[in-house]
Scaffold this motif. Structure first.
Motif, PDB file in Angstrom:
ATOM      1  N   GLU A   3       0.819  -1.214   0.000  1.00 16.03           N
ATOM      2  CA  GLU A   3       0.000   0.000   0.000  1.00 16.03           C
ATOM      3  C   GLU A   3       0.857   1.271   0.000  1.00 16.03           C
ATOM      4  OE1 GLU A   3      -3.868  -1.805   2.437  1.00 16.03           O
ATOM      5  OE2 GLU A   3      -2.374  -0.594   3.469  1.00 16.03           O
ATOM      6  N   ILE A   4       1.946   1.268   0.759  1.00 17.78           N
ATOM      7  CA  ILE A   4       2.738   2.504   0.852  1.00 17.78           C
ATOM      8  C   ILE A   4       3.784   2.625  -0.258  1.00 17.78           C
ATOM      9  CG2 ILE A   4       2.416   2.625   3.343  1.00 17.78           C
ATOM     10  CD1 ILE A   4       5.213   1.606   3.717  1.00 17.78           C
ATOM     11  N   LYS A   5       3.998   1.530  -1.045  1.00 18.35           N
ATOM     12  CA  LYS A   5       4.902   1.555  -2.196  1.00 18.35           C
ATOM     13  C   LYS A   5       6.268   2.123  -1.829  1.00 18.35           C
ATOM     14  CE  LYS A   5       1.049   1.972  -5.443  1.00 18.35           C
ATOM     15  NZ  LYS A   5       0.420   2.751  -6.524  1.00 18.35           N
ATOM     16  N   LEU A   6       6.879   1.477  -0.851  1.00 17.17           N
ATOM     17  CA  LEU A   6       8.141   1.979  -0.311  1.00 17.17           C
ATOM     18  C   LEU A   6       9.258   1.972  -1.347  1.00 17.17           C
ATOM     19  CD1 LEU A   6       8.843   3.055   2.492  1.00 17.17           C
ATOM     20  CD2 LEU A   6       9.757   0.802   3.073  1.00 17.17           C
ATOM     21  N   ARG A   7       9.347   0.894  -2.122  1.00 13.40           N
ATOM     22  CA  ARG A   7      10.405   0.824  -3.144  1.00 13.40           C
ATOM     23  C   ARG A   7      10.204   1.861  -4.244  1.00 13.40           C
ATOM     24  NH1 ARG A   7      12.037  -5.392  -4.791  1.00 13.40           N
ATOM     25  NH2 ARG A   7      13.297  -5.862  -2.955  1.00 13.40           N
ATOM     26  N   GLU A   8       8.961   1.964  -4.719  1.00 12.25           N
ATOM     27  CA  GLU A   8       8.699   2.850  -5.850  1.00 12.25           C
ATOM     28  C   GLU A   8       8.880   4.321  -5.477  1.00 12.25           C
ATOM     29  OE1 GLU A   8       6.928   0.422  -4.803  1.00 12.25           O
ATOM     30  OE2 GLU A   8       6.213  -0.871  -6.418  1.00 12.25           O
ATOM     31  N   LYS A   9       8.384   4.707  -4.299  1.00 11.29           N
ATOM     32  CA  LYS A   9       8.387   6.128  -3.926  1.00 11.29           C
ATOM     33  C   LYS A   9       9.670   6.570  -3.242  1.00 11.29           C
ATOM     34  CE  LYS A   9       3.365   6.681  -3.418  1.00 11.29           C
ATOM     35  NZ  LYS A   9       2.272   7.067  -2.482  1.00 11.29           N
ATOM     36  N   TYR A  10      10.321   5.656  -2.502  1.00  9.09           N
ATOM     37  CA  TYR A  10      11.454   6.066  -1.676  1.00  9.09           C
ATOM     38  C   TYR A  10      12.758   5.355  -2.037  1.00  9.09           C
ATOM     39  CZ  TYR A  10       7.901   8.173   1.315  1.00  9.09           C
ATOM     40  OH  TYR A  10       6.862   8.929   1.804  1.00  9.09           O
ATOM     41  N   ILE A  51      17.240   7.968   3.940  1.00  4.89           N
ATOM     42  CA  ILE A  51      16.809   7.420   5.213  1.00  4.89           C
ATOM     43  C   ILE A  51      15.999   8.408   6.036  1.00  4.89           C
ATOM     44  CG2 ILE A  51      18.941   8.024   6.426  1.00  4.89           C
ATOM     45  CD1 ILE A  51      16.664   4.957   6.973  1.00  4.89           C
ATOM     46  N   LYS A  52      16.320   9.695   5.935  1.00  8.81           N
ATOM     47  CA  LYS A  52      15.594  10.682   6.735  1.00  8.81           C
ATOM     48  C   LYS A  52      14.111  10.698   6.373  1.00  8.81           C
ATOM     49  CE  LYS A  52      15.584  15.512   8.217  1.00  8.81           C
ATOM     50  NZ  LYS A  52      16.228  16.847   8.075  1.00  8.81           N
ATOM     51  N   ALA A  53      13.823  10.622   5.066  1.00  5.19           N
ATOM     52  CA  ALA A  53      12.422  10.620   4.626  1.00  5.19           C
ATOM     53  C   ALA A  53      11.696   9.366   5.114  1.00  5.19           C
ATOM     54  CB  ALA A  53      12.351  10.716   3.113  1.00  5.19           C
ATOM     55  N   VAL A  54      12.398   8.229   5.125  1.00  4.36           N
ATOM     56  CA  VAL A  54      11.797   6.982   5.588  1.00  4.36           C
ATOM     57  C   VAL A  54      11.522   7.044   7.088  1.00  4.36           C
ATOM     58  CG1 VAL A  54      12.134   4.494   5.814  1.00  4.36           C
ATOM     59  CG2 VAL A  54      12.906   5.670   3.753  1.00  4.36           C
ATOM     60  N   GLN A  55      12.472   7.583   7.843  1.00  6.33           N
ATOM     61  CA  GLN A  55      12.286   7.721   9.291  1.00  6.33           C
ATOM     62  C   GLN A  55      11.112   8.644   9.606  1.00  6.33           C
ATOM     63  OE1 GLN A  55      16.242   9.010  10.319  1.00  6.33           O
ATOM     64  NE2 GLN A  55      16.895   6.942  10.921  1.00  6.33           N
ATOM     65  N   GLU A  56      10.968   9.698   8.833  1.00  3.33           N
ATOM     66  CA  GLU A  56       9.830  10.602   9.039  1.00  3.33           C
ATOM     67  C   GLU A  56       8.517   9.914   8.674  1.00  3.33           C
ATOM     68  OE1 GLU A  56      10.655  14.044   6.746  1.00  3.33           O
ATOM     69  OE2 GLU A  56      12.079  14.890   8.194  1.00  3.33           O
ATOM     70  N   LEU A  57       8.564   9.056   7.649  1.00  2.00           N
ATOM     71  CA  LEU A  57       7.358   8.335   7.231  1.00  2.00           C
ATOM     72  C   LEU A  57       6.851   7.415   8.342  1.00  2.00           C
ATOM     73  CD1 LEU A  57       5.399   7.508   4.884  1.00  2.00           C
ATOM     74  CD2 LEU A  57       7.038   5.674   4.377  1.00  2.00           C
ATOM     75  N   PHE A  58       7.761   6.675   8.988  1.00  2.00           N
ATOM     76  CA  PHE A  58       7.368   5.707  10.011  1.00  2.00           C
ATOM     77  C   PHE A  58       7.423   6.268  11.423  1.00  2.00           C
ATOM     78  CE2 PHE A  58       8.583   2.826   6.563  1.00  2.00           C
ATOM     79  CZ  PHE A  58       7.479   1.987   6.548  1.00  2.00           C
TER      80      PHE A  58
END
Length: 532
Positions: free
Chosen positions: A294-301, A338-345
Motif C-alpha cells: 500500500e505505501i509503495k516503499l520501493r517505488e516512492k522512496y 533514510i531521513k524521509a523513511v524515518q519521518e514516514l514511520f
C-alpha cells in the motif's frame, strides 16, 4: 454498620468499593501466584451474598469493552498464525478445549450438576474469563460465576505446579531436549545474509520480479553489485551474468536462490558507501494497519525492506503483512533517503491515549448485531454468538485488517490494555455480586463435589494434551508446556515456564495457542448449553 450499608447502597460507591478491595485481594501473592482480576469476582460474590447488587448495565458495558479489546489484540496474529509454522500450537490449543468439553460433559453427568454450574466449572478450570462471559450470556444464570469462582484457584495453581514439577518427575534436561527435537519455531537467528554470483545463462537479463516468480523463493534481494557499482534491488532491476546479489532470508530460501542463479561468494564483498542498512521503528499512527504494497516503499522512496522484527523475532517481510506499532524494519537505502523513511514511520503525532471512540463504538454495534443472528446447528438446535461472541468475532476480523474505511483497530498496546482491564473488572464486579446471591445455597447443596469436578476438568486436559504434544506432534517438552499454558489460557503458567529455561520458545508456543483457545472456549461455552 448502618452507615456503611447506606453508603454501599449507592451504585457508584459500591462499584469502586468492590474494585478497590477486590483488586487488593487479587494482588496478594503466595510463592509468585495471585488471583489477579478474579479477586474482584470473589469479593463481589461475598457482597452479593449480603444483598448488594451492581446494576446489570455496568456488567454488560464491562463485558463489551473487555471482549472487544481481547478481539483486537488477538486479530493481528490469529489469521497469520493459521498460515505459519505456529499452526501446530494452535491445533494443540484447540484440542485442549475439545478435551475439556468432553471432560466437562462427563463430570456434569456423573455428579448430576446443572448445566450452568458445570460450564462455570469448566471456564474456571481453564481460567478463561471470556468463556465465563459467553457462558453467563448463553445460560442467563448467575450460578455460572459460582462454578467459575470455585474452580478458578485450583485451575491457576494446578497449571503452575504441573509446569514446575513435571520436568523434574521426568528427570529431563530441558535444554538438551529442546536442541535435539525438531522445532516448528523459526528463531531470530534463522535469517541469514548471503552474497551470490549470477552464473546461469537463463538468469541473464531477467528482472528481479521475473527471477522471484521463477524460483518461488521468499528471500529478499536487497542490492545488486555490478563491477564497482552497488545499487538497490527493485522489481524492474535487470540482472546480468557476472553480477553479485545480496539476499536475506531463511537458509532454505537462500539455498534455493543459490541453486537457481549461481554460487555463493565466500570472499569479502566490497560494498560502496552509497547504500547502507538502517533500522526504522514503526511509530506513526498513519502507518499502523498498512502494508508494504500500500505505501509503495520501493517505488516512492527507493528503499528495500529486508527484515521485519516483531516481538523480538525477525521475519522475511511480506508485502501483505500489516504494520503494528513497535515493528522494527531493516531497510537498505542511500543515506540521503533514510531521513524521509524515518519521518514516514516515525511519530508524527504524540498521543498519550490512542483510543478511537468512533471505531470502538461501531465495532461494538456491528458485533452486537452479529451476535443476535440465530445459528442453526443440526441435532443441537439454535444458538447465537451473543454480546460476547459477536463483538469478539467482529473485533478479530477488523483487528486482522487493522483499518476498514474510517474504522481503526490498531491501538497503541497500553491503550488497548486499559480498555481490556477496565472492562474486565467492571464485568467481574457485576458478575460477582449477581452470583453471590446463590453462593451459599450452591455450596451447601453440592459441597466438595464442585472442587473435585473442577480439579478433574483441569487435570485431564493438562495430562492428555502433554501426551498428544509429545507422541503425536513430537514437540519438545518446553514447547509442549508453553502451548499447554496457552491452551489453558494460563498466564501464571507461562511465567513459571519461562523460569525453567532461558529461551523465548515457551512464549512463542503460548502466543500461538492462546488466541485459538480464547475463541473456541467462548464458542464451546455456548454449545455446551445445548448439549448438557
Amino acid at each position: 454498620m448502618f452507615g456503611i450499608s447506606s453508603l454501599l447502597s449507592e451504585p457508584l460507591i459500591l462499584i469502586f468499593f468492590v474494585l478497590f478491595i477486590g483488586s487488593f485481594i487479587g494482588q496478594v501473592e503466595y510463592k509468585g501466584i495471585n488471583l489477579g482480576a478474579s479477586g474482584v469476582l470473589l469479593f463481589g460474590m461475598v457482597l452479593g451474598h449480603y444483598g448488594y447488587q451492581i446494576p446489570a448495565v455496568v456488567q454488560n458495558l464491562g463485558l463489551s469493552l473487555f471482549i472487544v479489546a481481547v478481539g483486537l489484540q488477538a486479530g493481528p496474529r490469529f489469521f497469520r498464525m493459521m498460515k505459519s509454522s505456529g499452526l501446530v500450537f494452535g491445533i494443540l490449543g484447540f484440542l485442549i478445549i475439545v478435551i475439556a468439553c468432553l471432560t466437562t460433559i462427563l463430570v456434569g453427568k456423573f455428579f448430576n450438576l446443572s448445566a450452568p454450574l458445570t460450564i462455570g466449572l469448566m471456564t474456571g478450570a481453564l481460567t478463561s474469563t471470556p468463556g465465563l462471559a459467553a457462558a453467563l450470556e448463553a445460560t442467563n444464570d448467575p450460578i455460572v460465576s459460582v462454578g467459575y469462582g470455585i474452580a478458578y484457584p485450583f485451575g491457576v495453581i494446578a497449571v503452575v505446579l504441573f509446569v514446575q514439577l513435571f520436568p523434574k518427575v521426568l528427570k529431563v534436561d530441558l535444554r538438551r531436549d529442546l536442541n535435539k527435537t525438531l522445532s516448528p519455531v523459526k528463531h531470530k537467528s534463522s535469517l541469514k545474509k548471503m552474497a551470490i554470483a549470477i552464473e546461469k545463462n537463463n538468469i541473464h537479463k531477467k528482472t528481479l520480479k521475473e527471477l522471484q516468480s521463477m524460483i518461488k523463493s521468499n528471500a529478499v534481494i536487497s542490492r545488486v553489485i555490478r563491477g564497482d557499482r552497488n545499487f538497490l534491488g527493485r522489481n524492474d532491476t535487470v540482472l546480468l551474468k557476472g553480477d553479485e546479489i545480496i539476499a536475506v532470508g531463511y537458509p532454505e530460501d537462500l539455498s534455493k536462490l543459490e541453486v537457481a542463479v549461481g554460487s555463493e561468494v565466500t570472499s569479502n564483498v566490497n560494498f560502496r558507501d552509497n547504500l547502507k542498512m538502517h533500522r526504522v521503528v514503526v511509530d506513526c499512527q498513519e502507518m499502523i494497519g498498512k502494508n508494504l504494497r500500500e505505501i509503495k516503499l520501493r517505488e516512492k522512496y527507493s528503499v528495500t525492506v529486508t527484515r521485519l522484527e516483531r516481538g523480538g523475532y525477525e521475519f522475511n517481510p511480506s508485502s501483505k503483512w500489516r504494520f503494528e506499532r513497535g515493528d522494527v524494519l531493516s531497510v537498505v537505502c542511500s543515506p540521503e533517503r533514510i531521513k524521509a523513511v524515518q519521518e514516514l514511520f516515525g511519530a508524527k503525532q504524540h498521543q498519550e491515549v490512542n483510543v478511537h471512540i468512533f471505531s470502538i463504538s461501531i465495532i461494538l454495534l456491528i458485533g452486537i448485531l452479529v451476535g443476535m443472528i440465530p445459528i442453526h446447528l443440526p441435532w443441537l438446535g439454535t444458538m447465537t454468538l451473543g454480546v460476547a461472541g459477536g463483538p469478539l468475532l467482529v473485533a478479530i476480523i477488523i483487528g486482522h485488517f487493522g483499518k476498514l474505511g474510517p474504522i481503526k483497530a490498531r491501538f497503541y498496546q497500553p491503550s488497548n490494555r486499559v480498555i481490556r482491564d477496565i472492562g474486565l473488572v467492571l464485568f467481574l464486579a457485576g458478575a460477582g455480586t449477581t452470583a453471590g446471591q446463590g453462593l451459599v445455597e450452591v455450596i451447601e447443596k453440592e459441597g466438595f463435589v464442585l472442587i473435585i469436578g473442577g480439579a478433574i476438568i483441569t487435570i485431564v486436559p493438562l495430562i492428555t494434551a502433554f501426551i498428544i504434544a509429545k507422541k503425536l506432534f513430537h514437540l519438545s517438552i518446553i514447547h509442549s508446556l508453553g502451548a499447554i499454558c496457552g491452551g489453558m489460557t494460563s498466564t501464571p503458567g507461562l511465567g513459571a515456564c519461562n523460569n525453567l529455561i532461558d529461551t523465548e520458545d515457551p512464549a512463542i508456543a503460548y502466543a500461538a495457542a492462546y488466541p485459538i483457545a480464547l475463541i473456541f472456549i467462548s464458542i464451546a461455552s455456548q454449545l455446551l448449553v445445548l448439549i448438557l
